[in-house]
Scaffold this motif. Structure first.
Motif, mmCIF file in Angstrom:
data_model
loop_
_atom_site.group_PDB
_atom_site.id
_atom_site.type_symbol
_atom_site.label_atom_id
_atom_site.label_comp_id
_atom_site.label_asym_id
_atom_site.label_seq_id
_atom_site.Cartn_x
_atom_site.Cartn_y
_atom_site.Cartn_z
ATOM 1 N N LYS A 1 0.803 -1.228 0.000
ATOM 2 C CA LYS A 1 0.000 0.000 0.000
ATOM 3 C C LYS A 1 0.837 1.281 0.000
ATOM 4 C CE LYS A 1 -4.076 -1.888 2.394
ATOM 5 N NZ LYS A 1 -4.882 -2.282 1.230
ATOM 6 N N GLU B 1 -3.352 3.481 -2.450
ATOM 7 C CA GLU B 1 -4.076 2.385 -1.792
ATOM 8 C C GLU B 1 -4.368 2.702 -0.327
ATOM 9 O OE1 GLU B 1 -2.843 -1.733 -2.549
ATOM 10 O OE2 GLU B 1 -1.597 -0.929 -4.149
ATOM 11 N N THR B 2 -3.537 3.557 0.252
ATOM 12 C CA THR B 2 -3.783 3.960 1.645
ATOM 13 C C THR B 2 -5.082 4.758 1.735
ATOM 14 O OG1 THR B 2 -1.443 3.910 2.174
ATOM 15 C CG2 THR B 2 -2.806 5.329 3.564
#
Ligand code: PGA
Length: 229
Positions: free
Chosen positions: A13, A17-18
């Protein structure tokens, strides 16, 4: 006591993606939550409502240590703590009990929280050395109200082999006899096995790897923990 659920994302991540994770992640009241993203995603994660920990921290405030990050740098970013001594650091990056102690002490001195990981290898358990290994790893750790220990039997990490609740309970009770702190269990924790583990009297929460990457499964783990707190 309120259970603590910490998600260790390992090398997964980046910032994009975080964001996506935090859009979908929900935790109920009644559980303490910590997320440990990789270094490059810390700055984005600290804006969220949960405490954010780094996955490692160096013992020096600054210096010629290429690739390392200091506790002061983490504080500047708004990060609240760090993992130290994860078995993957011990296995692949030469981490020793002494460097784990130094990292933990530097983080605490800078005002950070610490999750210090301990745990035996499969061969050590088979040789009857579990308690000796845990004693060696735990006894170097400073006693501090911002330090939590995570018991992660190395043979159970990412393998799908979970310690039985009884076996984990036995190790946690032993660790607590050496060091009076909260002790989290780690190693293939997932929604299907979490309730039995977290119901043990000396299991105060979990350090979750794989199952913390999916917001639905980590949300579900947090609900299970809240229901047992
Ligand atoms: P796992 O990892 O849950 O994927 O087994 C736990 C950890 O390494 O902290």
């Amino acid at each position: 006591m309120t259970k603590l659920m910490a998600g260790n994302w390992k090398m997964f991540k980046g910032p994009t993606e975080t964001y996506a994770f935090f859009d979908a992640f929900e935790a109920p009241d009644g559980v303490d939550v910590i997320i440990c993203p990789p270094f490059v995603s810390l700055e984005d994660a600290v804006g969220e409502e949960w405490p954010i920990y780094a996955q490692n921290v160096h013992w020096a405030a600054e210096g010629a240590f290429t690739g390392e990050i200091s506790a002061q740098m983490l504080v500047e970013l708004g990060v609240q703590g760090a993992l130290v001594g994860h078995s993957e650091r011990r296995q692949y990056f030469g981490e020793t009990d002494e460097t784990v102690r130094q990292r933990a002490e530097a983080a605490l001195a800078a005002g950070l929280g610490v999750i210090a990981c301990v745990g035996e290898l499969e061969g050590e358990r088979e040789a009857g050395e579990t308690e000796a290994v845990l004693r060696r790893q735990v006894e170097v750790l400073p006693v501090h109200d911002r330090l939590v220990i995570a018991y992660e039997p190395v043979w159970a990490i990412g393998t799908g082999k979970t310690a039985t609740p009884d076996l984990a309970q036995e190790a946690h009770a032993f660790i607590k006899s050496l060091h009076d702190t909260r002790v989290l269990y780690g190693g293939s924790v997932k929604p299907e096995n979490a309730a039995d583990l977290l119901a043990q009297p000396d299991i105060d929460g979990a350090l979750v790897g794989g199952a913390s990457l999916d917001p639905a499964s980590f949300s579900s783990l947090c609900r299970i923990a809240a229901s047992l707190s």
